[in-house]
Design an enzyme around this catalytic site. Structure first.
Site, PDB file in Angstrom:
ATOM      1  N   ARG A 209      42.380  73.856  47.703  1.00 25.72           N
ATOM      2  CA  ARG A 209      41.993  73.040  48.686  1.00 25.72           C
ATOM      3  C   ARG A 209      42.660  71.307  48.449  1.00 25.72           C
ATOM      4  O   ARG A 209      43.145  70.848  49.262  1.00 25.72           O
ATOM      5  CB  ARG A 209      40.472  72.550  48.329  1.00 25.72           C
ATOM      6  CG  ARG A 209      39.442  73.527  48.875  1.00 25.72           C
ATOM      7  CD  ARG A 209      37.925  72.975  48.576  1.00 25.72           C
ATOM      8  NE  ARG A 209      37.564  73.612  47.299  1.00 25.72           N
ATOM      9  CZ  ARG A 209      36.851  74.705  47.074  1.00 25.72           C
ATOM     10  NH1 ARG A 209      36.870  75.655  48.234  1.00 25.72           N
ATOM     11  NH2 ARG A 209      36.417  74.880  45.933  1.00 25.72           N
ATOM     12  N   ASP A 295      41.963  82.477  55.638  1.00 20.96           N
ATOM     13  CA  ASP A 295      41.283  82.756  54.416  1.00 20.96           C
ATOM     14  C   ASP A 295      40.291  83.957  54.797  1.00 20.96           C
ATOM     15  O   ASP A 295      39.033  83.515  54.302  1.00 20.96           O
ATOM     16  CB  ASP A 295      40.750  81.440  53.619  1.00 20.96           C
ATOM     17  CG  ASP A 295      40.284  81.824  52.240  1.00 20.96           C
ATOM     18  OD1 ASP A 295      40.486  82.823  51.497  1.00 20.96           O
ATOM     19  OD2 ASP A 295      39.524  81.168  51.726  1.00 20.96           O
ATOM     20  N   CYS A 335      41.983  88.051  49.406  1.00 20.18           N
ATOM     21  CA  CYS A 335      41.261  88.154  48.013  1.00 20.18           C
ATOM     22  C   CYS A 335      40.818  89.751  48.026  1.00 20.18           C
ATOM     23  O   CYS A 335      39.986  89.960  47.055  1.00 20.18           O
ATOM     24  CB  CYS A 335      39.841  87.417  48.238  1.00 20.18           C
ATOM     25  SG  CYS A 335      38.894  87.863  49.598  1.00 20.18           S
TER      26      CYS A 335
HETATM   27  C1  LIG Z   1      36.880  84.104  51.895  1.00 13.18           C
HETATM   28  S1  LIG Z   1      35.581  83.248  52.981  1.00 13.18           S
HETATM   29  C2  LIG Z   1      36.422  81.755  53.087  1.00 13.18           C
HETATM   30  C3  LIG Z   1      36.272  80.769  52.338  1.00 13.18           C
HETATM   31  C4  LIG Z   1      36.690  79.190  52.473  1.00 13.18           C
HETATM   32  N1  LIG Z   1      38.076  79.388  53.059  1.00 13.18           N
HETATM   33  C5  LIG Z   1      36.336  78.178  51.569  1.00 13.18           C
HETATM   34  O1  LIG Z   1      37.358  78.045  50.666  1.00 13.18           O
HETATM   35  O2  LIG Z   1      35.157  78.072  51.168  1.00 13.18           O
HETATM   36  C6  LIG Z   1      35.826  84.158  54.440  1.00 13.18           C
HETATM   37  C7  LIG Z   1      34.847  83.786  55.446  1.00 13.18           C
HETATM   38  O3  LIG Z   1      35.205  84.514  56.800  1.00 13.18           O
HETATM   39  C8  LIG Z   1      34.104  84.725  57.537  1.00 13.18           C
HETATM   40  N2  LIG Z   1      34.440  85.588  58.515  1.00 13.18           N
HETATM   41  C9  LIG Z   1      34.414  87.021  58.163  1.00 13.18           C
HETATM   42  N3  LIG Z   1      35.029  87.772  59.251  1.00 13.18           N
HETATM   43  C10 LIG Z   1      35.217  86.674  60.267  1.00 13.18           C
HETATM   44  C11 LIG Z   1      35.742  86.808  61.469  1.00 13.18           C
HETATM   45  N4  LIG Z   1      35.938  88.110  62.234  1.00 13.18           N
HETATM   46  N5  LIG Z   1      35.985  85.821  62.313  1.00 13.18           N
HETATM   47  C12 LIG Z   1      35.612  84.653  61.817  1.00 13.18           C
HETATM   48  N6  LIG Z   1      35.152  84.261  60.350  1.00 13.18           N
HETATM   49  C13 LIG Z   1      35.017  85.438  59.883  1.00 13.18           C
HETATM   50  C14 LIG Z   1      33.186  84.617  56.762  1.00 13.18           C
HETATM   51  O4  LIG Z   1      31.848  84.176  57.264  1.00 13.18           O
HETATM   52  C15 LIG Z   1      33.481  83.732  55.380  1.00 13.18           C
HETATM   53  O5  LIG Z   1      33.022  82.579  55.620  1.00 13.18           O
END
Ligand SMILES: C[S@@+](CC[C@H](N)C(=O)[O-])C[C@H]1O[C@@H](n2cnc3c(N)ncnc32)[C@H](O)[C@@H]1O
Length: 391
Positions: A209, A295, A335
């Site tokens: 971040r 991410d 991840c």
């Molecule tokens: C690894 S987390 C991201 C963490 C964030 N970058 C942080 O630092 O807090 C992955 C996110 O992807 C979202 N997600 C999953 N599939 C998705 C999709 N097809 N399109 C958009 N968002 C998606 C989930 O809801 C989740 O919030």
């Protein structure tokens, strides 16, 4: 608690001498005094006890080592581990936050256990029968060390299925409020322990971040898979010109809006977008964004689906690389533990080649210091990323 005796095959001495916390079933000659899977055990080479751990006769990873010596695994043992980890994490983080990963499984010599600390609250996650069996002792030791206001168990990892365990979410001690506010480098973040993803917050991305924010000033940025928009907030504070945070989850975007409010930052037009990233990326104009973050969630948790995950990563990265402005920065992450850094770089190589862009690797990115790994065990190195400069 009675200990089982696990006898190693004499020729498989390296299972111990290389200090891997995992002993595979093929290295085991016999298990005696065995009552149940997840039972504590002494690991023996002939008559010598060479390690202490817990055993599961149903899984390929048959033993997880807690100590390479003959020890009693009791509240005192766990207390010492928790105190040792707290010292390490707090010295490394130097007061920058009140939220950190206290126990990162094998990385903190407690295979199968994750404990995250959010201010006065703790969240524990067990991924094995062995840790499930130690639940009461773990609670007692955590209460002794931290006197927390609440401890929540949120055990839902995919590896529980391999161990024949159900998902569990339960309050183990005290109370868990609907919202907890933590601080990180002066920013406030709302954490929804009960309803949120993971153990509540993406602690692992703390340093990334900061790195992203350092490069955000004046840029037009797209924060894909934003969850609670913590990366977005860092960029807003650093003076990003335009920002779009995209996530598929309505709940995540509500948390994101709350985070903006907590930090006194008003979202601009279209700053939160509820959308599928794959579709969204396909529709954005070329040469509009000059900073893109990808991410995504874990694309694979099993060897069977690694190929599909590779295709998924390649597709989103190739699309982002096609669209990003010249001079733009792509911060891209995976991840999935089964996709290591070497493979991830290879995926990015093909994505860049097929997008027809010249790409420089500025720096590799990793989980922050509270997710340190054992030098003897690479397997829990799950988060990796690349900061790329696109010509
Ligand atoms: C690894 S987390 C991201 C963490 C964030 N970058 C942080 O630092 O807090 C992955 C996110 O992807 C979202 N997600 C999953 N599939 C998705 C999709 N097809 N399109 C958009 N968002 C998606 C989930 O809801 C989740 O919030």
């Amino acid at each position: 608690m009675e200990y089982a005796d696990v006898y190693l095959k004499p020729k498989r001495r390296e299972a111990i001498s290389e200090k891997s916390p995992w002993i595979f079933s093929g290295a085991i000659e016999a298990v005696r005094e065995f009552d149940e899977d997840g039972q504590l055990c002494r690991i023996r080479l002939g008559d010598d006890v060479v390690a202490t751990g817990y055993v599961n006769t149903q899984t390929n990873i048959a033993v997880r080592v807690l100590e390479f010596a003959d020890v009693q695994v009791n509240v005192d043992f766990l207390r010492r581990r928790f105190e040792e980890s707290r010292r390490m994490k707090e010295s490394l983080l130097q007061g920058c936050t009140d939220a950190y990963r206290l126990i990162h499984a094998e990385g903190d010599r407690l295979p199968g256990l994750v404990v995250d600390k959010y201010g006065d609250y703790l969240v524990m996650q067990s991924s094995t029968a062995g840790i499930d069996n130690l639940r009461e002792l773990i609670m007692e030791a955590l209460v002794a060390v931290f006197q927390p206001k609440g401890i929540l168990e949120k055990s839902s990892s995919t590896s529980r299925k391999t161990e024949g365990l159900e998902s569990v979410q339960q309050v183990l001690h005290g109370e868990i409020p609907e919202e907890i506010v933590v601080e990180e480098y002066g920013m406030k973040y709302a954490v929804d322990l009960l309803g949120g993803q993971k153990t509540g917050f993406f602690l692992d991305q703390r340093e990334n971040r900061r790195i992203i924010a350092q490069h955000a000033q004046g840029r037009t940025a797209l924060n894909c898979y934003c969850y609670s928009a913590t990366m977005g907030l860092g960029m807003r504070q650093a003076g990003v010109a335009t920002l779009h945070n995209v996530d598929l989850s309505e709940g995540a975007l509500e948390l994101a809006a709350r985070n903006y409010e907590l930090n006194g930052i008003a979202p601009g037009d279209g700053e939160f977008q509820e959308a599928d990233v794959k579709k969204f990326l396909g529709e954005i104009p070329k040469d509009f964004y000059d900073l893109i973050i990808l991410d995504p969630p874990k694309f694979t948790a099993s060897k069977r689906t690694v190929n599909a995950a590779i295709k998924g990563y390649k597709h989103i990265n190739m699309t982002a690389l096609r669209k990003i402005k010249s001079g733009g920065l792509l911060f891209t992450f995976s991840c999935s533990g089964l996709v290591d850094m070497e493979l991830f770089r290879k995926i990015l190589f093909y994505a860049a080649k097929d997008a027809g862009r010249d790409v420089r690797v500025v720096r590799p990115l990793h989980a922050d210091v509270d997710h340190a790994l054992s030098i003897y065990h690479r397997e829990n190195e799950y988060l990796k990323g690349l900061m790329l400069y696109v010509l």
